[in-house]
Design a protein around this motif. Sequence first.
Motif, PDB file in Angstrom:
ATOM      1  N   ASP A   1       0.823  -1.216   0.000  1.00  0.00           N
ATOM      2  CA  ASP A   1       0.000   0.000   0.000  1.00  0.00           C
ATOM      3  C   ASP A   1       0.852   1.258   0.000  1.00  0.00           C
ATOM      4  N   SER A   2       2.068   1.139   0.534  1.00  0.00           N
ATOM      5  CA  SER A   2       2.915   2.336   0.592  1.00  0.00           C
ATOM      6  C   SER A   2       3.984   2.257  -0.492  1.00  0.00           C
ATOM      7  N   PHE A   3       4.430   3.444  -0.931  1.00  0.00           N
ATOM      8  CA  PHE A   3       5.423   3.530  -2.003  1.00  0.00           C
ATOM      9  C   PHE A   3       6.823   3.612  -1.397  1.00  0.00           C
ATOM     10  N   LEU A   4       7.753   2.841  -1.897  1.00  0.00           N
ATOM     11  CA  LEU A   4       9.156   2.821  -1.446  1.00  0.00           C
ATOM     12  C   LEU A   4       9.272   2.771   0.075  1.00  0.00           C
ATOM     13  N   ALA A   5       8.687   1.711   0.640  1.00  0.00           N
ATOM     14  CA  ALA A   5       8.603   1.598   2.102  1.00  0.00           C
ATOM     15  C   ALA A   5       9.975   1.608   2.774  1.00  0.00           C
ATOM     16  N   MET A   6      11.029   1.205   2.026  1.00  0.00           N
ATOM     17  CA  MET A   6      12.362   1.137   2.653  1.00  0.00           C
ATOM     18  C   MET A   6      13.027   2.515   2.761  1.00  0.00           C
ATOM     19  N   ALA A   7      12.489   3.513   2.031  1.00  0.00           N
ATOM     20  CA  ALA A   7      13.099   4.847   2.059  1.00  0.00           C
ATOM     21  C   ALA A   7      12.456   5.694   3.143  1.00  0.00           C
ATOM     22  N   ASP A   8      13.075   6.829   3.477  1.00  0.00           N
ATOM     23  CA  ASP A   8      12.468   7.765   4.417  1.00  0.00           C
ATOM     24  C   ASP A   8      11.153   8.276   3.811  1.00  0.00           C
ATOM     25  N   GLU A   9      10.138   8.385   4.660  1.00  0.00           N
ATOM     26  CA  GLU A   9       8.795   8.731   4.158  1.00  0.00           C
ATOM     27  C   GLU A   9       8.754  10.059   3.404  1.00  0.00           C
ATOM     28  N   THR A  10       9.488  11.062   3.879  1.00  0.00           N
ATOM     29  CA  THR A  10       9.491  12.376   3.207  1.00  0.00           C
ATOM     30  C   THR A  10      10.004  12.230   1.779  1.00  0.00           C
ATOM     31  N   ILE A  11      11.074  11.454   1.647  1.00  0.00           N
ATOM     32  CA  ILE A  11      11.707  11.286   0.334  1.00  0.00           C
ATOM     33  C   ILE A  11      10.801  10.429  -0.562  1.00  0.00           C
TER      34      ILE A  11
ATOM     35  N   ARG B   1      24.870  13.620  16.929  1.00  0.00           N
ATOM     36  CA  ARG B   1      25.489  12.698  15.975  1.00  0.00           C
ATOM     37  C   ARG B   1      24.552  12.443  14.784  1.00  0.00           C
ATOM     38  N   VAL B   2      25.103  12.450  13.585  1.00  0.00           N
ATOM     39  CA  VAL B   2      24.292  12.212  12.376  1.00  0.00           C
ATOM     40  C   VAL B   2      23.843  10.740  12.376  1.00  0.00           C
ATOM     41  N   LEU B   3      22.527  10.528  12.209  1.00  0.00           N
ATOM     42  CA  LEU B   3      21.982   9.161  12.235  1.00  0.00           C
ATOM     43  C   LEU B   3      21.491   8.703  10.864  1.00  0.00           C
ATOM     44  N   GLY B   4      21.114   9.670  10.020  1.00  0.00           N
ATOM     45  CA  GLY B   4      20.616   9.307   8.692  1.00  0.00           C
ATOM     46  C   GLY B   4      20.713  10.489   7.742  1.00  0.00           C
ATOM     47  N   VAL B   5      21.049  10.192   6.479  1.00  0.00           N
ATOM     48  CA  VAL B   5      21.076  11.242   5.448  1.00  0.00           C
ATOM     49  C   VAL B   5      20.264  10.719   4.268  1.00  0.00           C
ATOM     50  N   HIS B   6      19.310  11.520   3.820  1.00  0.00           N
ATOM     51  CA  HIS B   6      18.365  11.078   2.792  1.00  0.00           C
ATOM     52  C   HIS B   6      18.273  12.150   1.721  1.00  0.00           C
ATOM     53  N   MET B   7      18.290  11.725   0.465  1.00  0.00           N
ATOM     54  CA  MET B   7      18.212  12.739  -0.582  1.00  0.00           C
ATOM     55  C   MET B   7      17.443  12.262  -1.804  1.00  0.00           C
ATOM     56  N   ILE B   8      16.765  13.213  -2.424  1.00  0.00           N
ATOM     57  CA  ILE B   8      16.192  12.982  -3.753  1.00  0.00           C
ATOM     58  C   ILE B   8      16.569  14.214  -4.546  1.00  0.00           C
TER      59      ILE B   8
ATOM     60  N   GLN C   1      11.074   7.175  10.152  1.00  0.00           N
ATOM     61  CA  GLN C   1      10.119   6.216  10.731  1.00  0.00           C
ATOM     62  C   GLN C   1      10.815   5.173  11.609  1.00  0.00           C
ATOM     63  N   GLU C   2      12.054   4.809  11.236  1.00  0.00           N
ATOM     64  CA  GLU C   2      12.814   3.850  12.081  1.00  0.00           C
ATOM     65  C   GLU C   2      13.160   4.491  13.422  1.00  0.00           C
ATOM     66  N   LEU C   3      13.564   5.755  13.393  1.00  0.00           N
ATOM     67  CA  LEU C   3      13.928   6.433  14.654  1.00  0.00           C
ATOM     68  C   LEU C   3      12.702   6.558  15.559  1.00  0.00           C
ATOM     69  N   LYS C   4      11.557   6.909  14.938  1.00  0.00           N
ATOM     70  CA  LYS C   4      10.313   7.020  15.722  1.00  0.00           C
ATOM     71  C   LYS C   4       9.991   5.676  16.356  1.00  0.00           C
ATOM     72  N   ALA C   5      10.058   4.610  15.537  1.00  0.00           N
ATOM     73  CA  ALA C   5       9.673   3.274  16.024  1.00  0.00           C
ATOM     74  C   ALA C   5      10.582   2.816  17.151  1.00  0.00           C
ATOM     75  N   SER C   6      11.872   3.217  17.097  1.00  0.00           N
ATOM     76  CA  SER C   6      12.775   2.740  18.161  1.00  0.00           C
ATOM     77  C   SER C   6      12.873   3.733  19.315  1.00  0.00           C
ATOM     78  N   GLY C   7      12.065   4.791  19.266  1.00  0.00           N
ATOM     79  CA  GLY C   7      11.964   5.724  20.391  1.00  0.00           C
ATOM     80  C   GLY C   7      13.191   6.605  20.584  1.00  0.00           C
ATOM     81  N   VAL C   8      13.982   6.781  19.512  1.00  0.00           N
ATOM     82  CA  VAL C   8      15.171   7.650  19.616  1.00  0.00           C
ATOM     83  C   VAL C   8      14.729   9.111  19.573  1.00  0.00           C
ATOM     84  N   ASP C   9      15.316   9.916  20.452  1.00  0.00           N
ATOM     85  CA  ASP C   9      15.018  11.350  20.457  1.00  0.00           C
ATOM     86  C   ASP C   9      15.895  11.995  19.366  1.00  0.00           C
ATOM     87  N   TYR C  10      15.253  12.462  18.300  1.00  0.00           N
ATOM     88  CA  TYR C  10      16.041  12.945  17.161  1.00  0.00           C
ATOM     89  C   TYR C  10      15.625  14.349  16.755  1.00  0.00           C
ATOM     90  N   LYS C  11      16.460  14.984  15.948  1.00  0.00           N
ATOM     91  CA  LYS C  11      16.103  16.262  15.323  1.00  0.00           C
ATOM     92  C   LYS C  11      16.338  16.122  13.819  1.00  0.00           C
TER      93      LYS C  11
END
Length: 483
Positions: free
Chosen positions: A214-224, A417-424, A375-385
């Motif tokens: 149902d979702s598009f490119l589920a493995m990528a960050d949702e915004t991207i 600390r940088v946890l993820g970098v996502h680009m389109i 979505q991974e950070l949210k699911a694992s309860g990490v406090d992120y910015k």
Amino acid sequence: MSEQYDVIVIGGGPAGYESAIRCAQLGLNTAVVEQWLGKDEKPKLGGTCLNVGCIPSKALLESSHHYDDAQRHFKDHGISVGDLSVDVPAMIARKDKVVKELTGGIEQLFKANGVEWLQGHGKVLADKEVEVTPHKGKAYSVHADNVVIATGSSPVELSVAPFDGEYIVDSTGALDFDSVPEKLGVIGAGVIGLELGSVWRRLGSEVTVIEAMDSFLAMADETIAKDAQRQFKKQGMDIQLGARLTKAEVKGRGKKKQVEVSYTDSKGEQTASFDRLIVAVGRYPFTDGLFTSNADLEKDERGFVLVDDQCRTSVPGVYAIGDVVRGPMLAHKGMEEGVMVAELIAGEYAQVNYEAVPSVIYTDPEIAWVGKTEQELKASGVDYKAGTFPMAASGRGKAANNTAGQIKILADAKTDRVLGVHMICQSASEMITQGVLALEFGASTEDLQLTMFAHPTLSEAVHEAALAVDGKPIHIAPRPKRK
Ligand code: FAD
Ligand code: NAD
């Protein structure tokens, strides 16, 4: 031909050939067993990646991009080219030439490094004995102190849509169409579906992608992923989500042959008719005829050869690397595993950082990421910015007439600390290495903020996204303060 080796590698794809070359560099007497036959029926090195994967798909993406650019964008630069046409056989021939040169290049590297190529099928027997069955001639046995399994993967075939090599094809067939299909169906909106769907769309096909999730490119960050879905829709790619294929059949005769497809979605039973259908629903680890039961090698429940973090199998001295083991099916992941295993065999310390494996989808714009998604950070309860920067605000993007997409950086809220970098964006495949380096070096967003980026470059958007993590990007207007 020696019968005893320090290392025998089974499979000469990117994982296997890199491993063999590194073994040879380290002074180990090394042979590679490889069975691949090319379109010309001659033995080839390079595996899926060089023969029918990464390289030929990128060659066609490049050619089709030039056509698309000429057709849709040259006029924006004041360039007119008159009537454009595509010579598909010439495009395919260029792709084949690239493949031939690169696979031949691996053969040269083997010779230069003293790696022996045993042509034919390899089977692991007990006690690190390997049986080699040549394409012509009798089987023989060789022995090694260490065996490295690098036998790769194969496309999944659906029983409801069996490949016929002409109308219903896998990714290999989709690299060799002799003309542009008017209507092209693609099953699976994964990496292959999007890349090869893009090739033929750019050349003029009307492309429909049928995706079960149902979702598009589920493995990528949702915004991207959302941004990507919007871009592909704008380009005219029809992506049907939540659509499960129930049947695909070739009907009609001669030039009127069509692939009739049935699928179910939230609205019920649907049908569609295509000139060609690409089925790209994943790949499975290839272990056909690879070992006898007394070889004692274990597989996991999905058929991958079972290994630990350093690619050791259940049998001492036998390693497995690349697509045939757990982890993403990516050439660079297999290559790094190959080098790691060679160094371990030579008695050195080596490891692969599985937290920093980059993923790239070579569409236009390109999509690339490394590390955790939001979505991974949210699911694992990490406090992120998080910070994002739109390419529409990039001076270089504007100058290149390429302002689609954005860059997003995720960082730990406490440690920075940088946890993820996502680009389109354009050139994301090149720029993502900045994110990989940030993760490898344990960089903070402050490190990226304090780094000087050349101007004007697309990479400045990485700098701005890092600044945006702390709400201080220069080239986007601040949000109006609430009264
Ligand atoms: P392979 O490349 O599959 O090589 C395995 C080799 O082992 C083959 O040559 C096979 O003939 C040989 N072999 C198997 N069994 C035996 C045996 N018993 N005896 C002797 N030889 C044997 N990845 C990326 O990172 N970037 C990309 O852009 C990219 N694009 C792709 C595009 C397409 C269309 C496809 C299909 C894949 C793409 N991939 C990409 C994935 C990439 O090709 C694989 O991850 C990579 O090839 C895996 O390397 P490997 O060495 O593990 O296996
Ligand atoms: P994939 O896993 O990327 O995508 C397969 C898609 O098919 C998924 O979205 C899945 O939900 C969908 N699907 C599965 N069954 C379905 C069904 N019955 N009906 C409709 N949809 C269905 O696999 P792929 O695109 O075949 O690629 C295989 C592998 O090759 C990937 O793991 C990828 O890592 C590798 N690859 C990488 C690159 C790259 O790095 N640029 C390019 C091509 C391939």
